[in-house]
Design an enzyme around this catalytic site. Structure first.
Site, mmCIF file in Angstrom:
data_model
loop_
_atom_site.group_PDB
_atom_site.id
_atom_site.type_symbol
_atom_site.label_atom_id
_atom_site.label_comp_id
_atom_site.label_asym_id
_atom_site.label_seq_id
_atom_site.Cartn_x
_atom_site.Cartn_y
_atom_site.Cartn_z
ATOM 1 N N ARG A 48 129.025 52.136 -1.031
ATOM 2 C CA ARG A 48 129.238 51.506 -2.336
ATOM 3 C C ARG A 48 129.617 50.020 -2.220
ATOM 4 N NH1 ARG A 48 127.329 55.739 -3.768
ATOM 5 N NH2 ARG A 48 127.799 56.816 -5.719
ATOM 6 N N GLU A 97 135.794 52.230 -8.531
ATOM 7 C CA GLU A 97 134.402 52.076 -8.093
ATOM 8 C C GLU A 97 133.605 51.229 -9.079
ATOM 9 O OE1 GLU A 97 130.180 53.015 -7.362
ATOM 10 O OE2 GLU A 97 131.276 53.483 -9.165
ATOM 11 N N SER A 116 130.973 57.533 -11.620
ATOM 12 C CA SER A 116 132.239 57.707 -10.897
ATOM 13 C C SER A 116 133.147 56.520 -11.186
ATOM 14 C CB SER A 116 132.000 57.752 -9.392
ATOM 15 O OG SER A 116 131.144 58.805 -9.059
HETATM 16 N N1 EPU Z 1 134.669 68.362 -6.801
HETATM 17 C C1 EPU Z 1 135.602 69.156 -7.380
HETATM 18 N N2 EPU Z 1 135.980 68.894 -8.665
HETATM 19 C C2 EPU Z 1 135.459 67.868 -9.381
HETATM 20 C C3 EPU Z 1 134.499 67.036 -8.779
HETATM 21 C C4 EPU Z 1 134.118 67.293 -7.474
HETATM 22 O O1 EPU Z 1 136.104 70.094 -6.772
HETATM 23 O O2 EPU Z 1 135.863 67.683 -10.521
HETATM 24 C C5 EPU Z 1 134.223 68.652 -5.443
HETATM 25 C C6 EPU Z 1 132.796 69.203 -5.464
HETATM 26 O O3 EPU Z 1 132.767 70.582 -5.648
HETATM 27 C C7 EPU Z 1 132.284 68.794 -4.114
HETATM 28 C C8 EPU Z 1 133.003 67.502 -3.834
HETATM 29 O O4 EPU Z 1 134.150 67.456 -4.689
HETATM 30 O O5 EPU Z 1 132.644 69.727 -3.143
HETATM 31 C C9 EPU Z 1 132.126 66.289 -4.059
HETATM 32 O O6 EPU Z 1 131.650 66.299 -5.397
HETATM 33 P P1 EPU Z 1 130.171 65.790 -5.775
HETATM 34 O O7 EPU Z 1 129.154 66.376 -4.873
HETATM 35 O O8 EPU Z 1 129.996 65.958 -7.238
HETATM 36 O O9 EPU Z 1 130.194 64.253 -5.401
HETATM 37 P P2 EPU Z 1 131.293 63.128 -5.625
HETATM 38 O O10 EPU Z 1 131.937 62.817 -4.336
HETATM 39 O O11 EPU Z 1 132.191 63.517 -6.734
HETATM 40 C C10 EPU Z 1 129.561 61.219 -5.155
HETATM 41 C C11 EPU Z 1 129.151 59.916 -5.810
HETATM 42 C C12 EPU Z 1 128.278 60.219 -7.032
HETATM 43 C C13 EPU Z 1 127.057 61.011 -6.566
HETATM 44 C C14 EPU Z 1 127.535 62.300 -5.890
HETATM 45 C C15 EPU Z 1 126.409 63.131 -5.330
HETATM 46 C C16 EPU Z 1 130.935 58.330 -5.324
HETATM 47 C C17 EPU Z 1 132.092 57.561 -5.858
HETATM 48 N N3 EPU Z 1 130.321 59.148 -6.195
HETATM 49 O O12 EPU Z 1 130.379 61.909 -6.113
HETATM 50 O O13 EPU Z 1 127.837 58.992 -7.564
HETATM 51 O O14 EPU Z 1 126.206 61.326 -7.645
HETATM 52 O O15 EPU Z 1 128.408 61.944 -4.779
HETATM 53 O O16 EPU Z 1 125.978 62.617 -4.125
HETATM 54 O O17 EPU Z 1 130.606 58.198 -4.143
HETATM 55 C C18 EPU Z 1 128.401 57.312 -9.168
HETATM 56 O O18 EPU Z 1 128.546 56.545 -8.219
HETATM 57 O O19 EPU Z 1 128.557 56.936 -10.342
HETATM 58 C C19 EPU Z 1 128.068 58.697 -8.904
HETATM 59 C C20 EPU Z 1 127.994 59.600 -9.875
#
Ligand code: EPU
Length: 333
Positions: A158, A321, A225
């Protein structure tokens, strides 16, 4: 000719849709107009999907609306020059329909092609930096067009040289280098049950996962995010795992661990909590939403309360972010 608007409603310029006005907006539809912008003190925006304005914005905005895609090829790669104002998801779809496979994991990310390298957009195991060969930009200090090669862009999670120096360049086009030999990237948990998937199947799955978890910015105001996923030392990670065996963490190459901020925020019970009309999204705790008439005071109060709680509960400092602006410049919580 540069189209100019005075006192433009900010609600139409950022997807979080807080109220306020932009004193002046220049709409850039021809890259050669970069040289004749009446000021150099502007902030560049695309669709405003990773930017939140917390008050009237006094500095000029330049909204990049350059369009066009040019394709050439070498024996091994598809080579595309894409104007910065092209909508990102439309470009991903165009690639898939044309048989240029590789960007499908990045389907449905809001925003423009020109914004993609700034925060090095990433999702479901891919980052845009993996496909960028160079970036064409107007150098606001030297007053000329430059081409920054991939290695000049300092891409990281990012992050990029463009994010670190927001006043230096106005991105006008991005050059993509997409290998003709395609290999499915379905390691990410939500894709891993797909057996020998086609690019179209990955594209469809990514779209359905995003539609399930993430609010559509056209329907519910949000900026994706709100916080970055934090990195902690191996020792800190082990301490946390002993307390929370179900903690979500991924090892970085240097031995540190990246944690899912969404999991931490969710664990602390923030899902669905709200202050005024600003709320934590019900299905993804990393996303804050504006359910209609939200104000910046409520957004800042909610985000600060989450940040303080994560600090106290896990000794982790969350970083914002999104690009958060007051009347002039970038702010931190
Ligand atoms: N999780 C939870 N509860 C929640 C959210 C997430 O338990 O409320 C857990 C999920 O179950 C999973 C882990 O946390 O095991 C990661 O969640 P997720 O795969 O949804 O990804 P993220 O880390 O929350 C990142 C990016 C997203 C991108 C997703 C998918 C960042 C800051 N965000 O989110 O990007 O779509 O991975 O690869 O790195 C964005 O930048 O706006 C964005 C949406």
């Amino acid at each position: 000719m540069i189209v100019t608007k005075h006192n433009a409603p900010l609600k139409q310029l950022h997807t979080f849709r807080l109220p306020g006005v932009a004193r002046v907006v220049y709409y850039l539809r021809d890259k050669h107009d970069c040289a004749s912008l009446p000021t150099n003190n502007y902030l560049v925006i695309g669709h405003g999907s990773n930017t939140i304005f917390t008050s009237d914005f006094e500095r000029p905005l330049v909204r990049v609306e350059l369009r066009g895609i040019e394709m050439t090829e070498s024996s091994e790669h598809w080579l595309l020059k894409v104007a910065a104002g092209e909508p990102w998801h439309e470009f991903v779809t165009y690639c898939l329909d044309s048989g240029y496979f590789g960007l499908e994991n990045l389907a449905l990310i809001p925003g423009t092609v020109g914004a993609a390298p700034v925060q090095n957009i990433g999702a479901y195991g891919s980052e845009v930096a993996d496909f960028i060969s160079s970036v064409e930009a107007w150098d606001r200090e030297q007053h000329c067009f430059v081409q920054l090669e991939h290695d000049d862009c300092q891409f990281a999670y990012r992050d990029s040289i463009f994010k670190k120096n927001p006043q230096r360049w106005l991105i006008t086009a991005v050059y993509f280098r997409i290998p003709k030999r395609w290999c499915a990237n379905n390691q990410y948990a939500e894709l891993s049950d797909l057996v020998e998937p086609t690019a179209a199947q990955i594209y469809q799955r990514v779209i359905s996962v995003r539609q399930n978890k993430l609010p559509d910015p056209d329907l519910v105001a949000n900026a994706g995010s709100f916080f970055k996923n934090p990195t902690v030392s191996a020792q800190h990670y082990q301490q946390l795992v002993s307390l929370y065996p179900e903690l979500r963490g991924y090892a970085n190459a240097d031995g540190s661990f990246k944690l899912a901020a969404g999991w931490l925020i969710d664990k602390r019970g923030w899902k669905g909590k709200q202050i005024g009309s600003i709320a934590v999204h019900q299905r993804q705790a990393l996303v804050l939403i504006n359910s209609g008439n939200g104000c910046s005071a409520d957004l800042l109060a909610l985000a600060t309360a989450i940040k303080n709680d994560i600090q106290q509960s896990f000794a982790i400092t969350l970083e914002v972010e999104v690009r958060l602006f007051d009347d002039q410049s970038l702010i931190q919580l």
